[in-house]
Design an enzyme around this catalytic site. Structure first.
Site, PDB file in Angstrom:
ATOM      1  N   GLU A 154       0.831  -1.205   0.000  1.00  0.00           N
ATOM      2  CA  GLU A 154       0.000   0.000   0.000  1.00  0.00           C
ATOM      3  C   GLU A 154       0.865   1.255   0.000  1.00  0.00           C
ATOM      4  O   GLU A 154       0.595   2.213  -0.737  1.00  0.00           O
ATOM      5  CB  GLU A 154      -0.930  -0.001   1.215  1.00  0.00           C
ATOM      6  CG  GLU A 154      -1.831   1.234   1.268  1.00  0.00           C
ATOM      7  CD  GLU A 154      -2.750   1.253   2.477  1.00  0.00           C
ATOM      8  OE1 GLU A 154      -3.657   2.118   2.510  1.00  0.00           O
ATOM      9  OE2 GLU A 154      -2.565   0.419   3.390  1.00  0.00           O
ATOM     10  N   LYS A 181      -6.906   0.447  12.308  1.00  0.00           N
ATOM     11  CA  LYS A 181      -6.892  -0.970  12.676  1.00  0.00           C
ATOM     12  C   LYS A 181      -5.914  -1.285  13.802  1.00  0.00           C
ATOM     13  O   LYS A 181      -6.006  -2.343  14.425  1.00  0.00           O
ATOM     14  CB  LYS A 181      -6.575  -1.822  11.450  1.00  0.00           C
ATOM     15  CG  LYS A 181      -7.654  -1.789  10.368  1.00  0.00           C
ATOM     16  CD  LYS A 181      -7.276  -2.668   9.184  1.00  0.00           C
ATOM     17  CE  LYS A 181      -8.326  -2.628   8.080  1.00  0.00           C
ATOM     18  NZ  LYS A 181      -8.316  -1.342   7.349  1.00  0.00           N
ATOM     19  N   HIS A 238      -9.033  -5.459  12.453  1.00  0.00           N
ATOM     20  CA  HIS A 238      -9.508  -5.437  11.065  1.00  0.00           C
ATOM     21  C   HIS A 238     -10.941  -5.957  11.056  1.00  0.00           C
ATOM     22  O   HIS A 238     -11.182  -7.153  11.223  1.00  0.00           O
ATOM     23  CB  HIS A 238      -8.603  -6.313  10.206  1.00  0.00           C
ATOM     24  CG  HIS A 238      -8.875  -6.228   8.743  1.00  0.00           C
ATOM     25  ND1 HIS A 238      -9.900  -5.455   8.209  1.00  0.00           N
ATOM     26  CD2 HIS A 238      -8.262  -6.818   7.680  1.00  0.00           C
ATOM     27  CE1 HIS A 238      -9.897  -5.586   6.895  1.00  0.00           C
ATOM     28  NE2 HIS A 238      -8.916  -6.400   6.552  1.00  0.00           N
ATOM     29  N   PHE A 270      -9.649  -9.348  -0.184  1.00  0.00           N
ATOM     30  CA  PHE A 270      -9.336 -10.597  -0.872  1.00  0.00           C
ATOM     31  C   PHE A 270     -10.049 -10.628  -2.217  1.00  0.00           C
ATOM     32  O   PHE A 270     -11.207 -10.212  -2.334  1.00  0.00           O
ATOM     33  CB  PHE A 270      -9.809 -11.788  -0.039  1.00  0.00           C
ATOM     34  CG  PHE A 270      -8.890 -12.173   1.103  1.00  0.00           C
ATOM     35  CD1 PHE A 270      -7.740 -11.457   1.381  1.00  0.00           C
ATOM     36  CD2 PHE A 270      -9.181 -13.274   1.900  1.00  0.00           C
ATOM     37  CE1 PHE A 270      -6.901 -11.814   2.422  1.00  0.00           C
ATOM     38  CE2 PHE A 270      -8.356 -13.645   2.953  1.00  0.00           C
ATOM     39  CZ  PHE A 270      -7.210 -12.920   3.210  1.00  0.00           C
TER      40      PHE A 270
END
Length: 469
Positions: free
Chosen positions: A371, A391, A396, A455
């Site tokens: 990221e 987070k 998360h 995902f």
């Protein structure tokens, strides 16, 4: 599609274009070619960012609601974040002693009193309970409590709250009932309470909202996908108002076990509160959380007409796919960087205007740096940009993470304070941003973006700023 045999490049000047056949005696007329500098100027003029000015298409945030490990009150939630408090603890909802990971951001003492009637409250999966309470609290925050709902056209009000996992507890219980007692013992509520769209559906039924109503399920990118789609419904004129965000309740044995099997979770059982360590060299995986975060989005025209409390402005968003791997991010960061760039274009914002990023930052070995590398491709000068990781404190929250982080982003805009990224003990040298390490910082946010990735290679980015008439 490219040719298999591309033409040979010319090394000599092109013959001037002719207005008549080559055999004509008339003098050929040259085409006037634009110089490189003119082209650059013209391209810059075309690509110069322009923010939406039409009040029917400008989208504003008028309400926020949540269910979180820090409670159901937005201000209290943000105060906990600003203080750097960790909401991570050992799981006691079920016996987790045999799992290699035994902790998470488990919500305790959740109450739906006053928002869901007792009979339904006992039946509903927590995924649905969190959604309904967060949605109704967001409406109260938008000055649309039950007494004021009659002031809006419910046929033009919709709900778009997604979930990555859906009603996982009711699903698990029903599989257990089938295996142990047979199909006759499966609850008739199994299918309705397990499917991901039911949070939006039940909230819409409860409120009488007849506008667009569905869910999006793109794993941990879900909430931002919902914000983007909901805002576009408003921009297209499909709705005046949308409740949008995400909800998740996956801290159940099958949820924990599934992510253990993926080898995605931290195993720092001896010190759960420091287990979520985005951008720290010693990070060893993410920490599961749960909850719901939703926004009330309205067209500016509609909000002004009803005298709504305008909290911030949604400037734009973008979604795309890495098209690379089920769980790993692209090594070249192309998906994320292009998604950020597309978000800025949709928002009418230049990279130089962004000075705060609420990062996805899950505390995974590959994801955190991927990221950062993608962000650097878009923002060449990182000096004025601060980034932080929600987070690190709440874990998360999967499909709900973007919703809870959008609320943190909007609160940063309205308060002028950024919450810290805690557990920054041994920072990665490649992260040459100010990560607001361990202690909150005062910061006047110009434009903020919030990143969420999931995902499947799902990428989503949304942009917010203070509202300026």
């Amino acid at each position: 599609m490219q040719s298999l045999n591309p033409p040979t490049l010319r090394t000599t000047p092109l013959t001037p274009f002719l207005t008549k056949s080559p055999n004509s005696t008339a003098k050929p007329k040259r085409i006037s070619f634009i110089t490189a500098s003119t082209t650059t100027t013209a391209a810059a003029a075309v690509s110069a960012p322009k923010r939406e000015k039409d009040p029917k298409k400008r989208v504003v945030v008028t309400g926020m609601g949540l269910a979180s490990v820090f409670g159901n009150n937005v201000d209290e939630y943000y105060e906990k974040l600003l203080s750097g408090e960790s909401g991570i603890s050992l799981i006691d909802r079920f016996d987790a002693s045999k799992f290699p990971t035994r902790f998470g951001g488990q919500i305790r003492g959740f109450s739906a009193e006053g928002y869901i009637d007792g009979k339904n409250d006992r039946r509903l999966d927590d995924c649905l309970r969190y959604c309904i309470v967060a949605g109704k609290k967001a409406l109260e925050n938008a000055d649309l409590g039950s007494d004021n709902l009659s002031k809006i056209n419910k046929q033009r009000a919709g709900v778009l709250v997604g979930s990555g996992m859906g009603g996982l507890q009711v699903f698990s219980d029903s599989v257990k009932a089938l295996n142990e007692k047979g199909h006759r013992k499966i609850t008739p509520f199994f299918i309705p309470y397990a499917i991901t769209n039911m949070g939006s559906a039940l909230l819409g039924i409860d409120l009488g909202f007849m506008g667009p109503n569905y869910s999006i399920s793109t794993a941990c990118a879900t909430s931002n996908y919902c914000f983007y789609a909901a805002a576009n419904h408003i921009r297209r004129g499909d709705a005046d108002l949308m409740i949008a965000g995400g909800t998740e309740a996956a801290i159940v044995p099958i949820g924990l076990g599934g992510f253990v099997a993926c080898r995605a979770l931290s195993q720092r059982n001896d010190d759960p509160k420091t287990a979520s360590r985005p951008w720290d060299k010693d990070r060893d995986g993410f920490v599961m959380g749960e909850g719901s975060g939703v926004l009330v989005l309205e067209s500016l025209e509609h909000a002004l007409k009803r005298g709504a409390p305008i909290i911030a402005e949604y400037l734009g968003g973008a979604i795309n796919c890495d098209a690379y791997h089920m769980t790993d991010p692209r090594s070249d960061g192309l998906g994320v960087s292009s998604c950020i760039q597309s978000c800025l274009e949709d928002a009418g914002v230049s990279p130089e205007e962004v000075n705060y990023i609420n990062a996805h930052a899950t505390s995974t070995l590959a994801g955190d740096l991927a990221e950062i590398n993608a962000i650097k491709k878009v923002f060449k000068d990182t000096n004025g940009i601060k980034i932080n990781a929600t987070k690190s404190m709440i874990g998360h929250c999967l499909g709900a993470s973007g919703g809870l982080e959008a609320i943190a982003t909007v609160k940063a805009i309205t308060t002028g304070w950024l919450h810290p990224s805690i557990n920054q003990f041994n920072p990665e040298p490649a992260v040459d941003f100010d990560t607001v390490a361990n202690v909150k910082q005062q910061h006047e946010v110009n434009v903020a973006i919030s990143n969420s990735f999931g995902f499947g290679g799902h990428n989503s980015v949304v942009a917010f700023s203070a509202f300026k008439p």
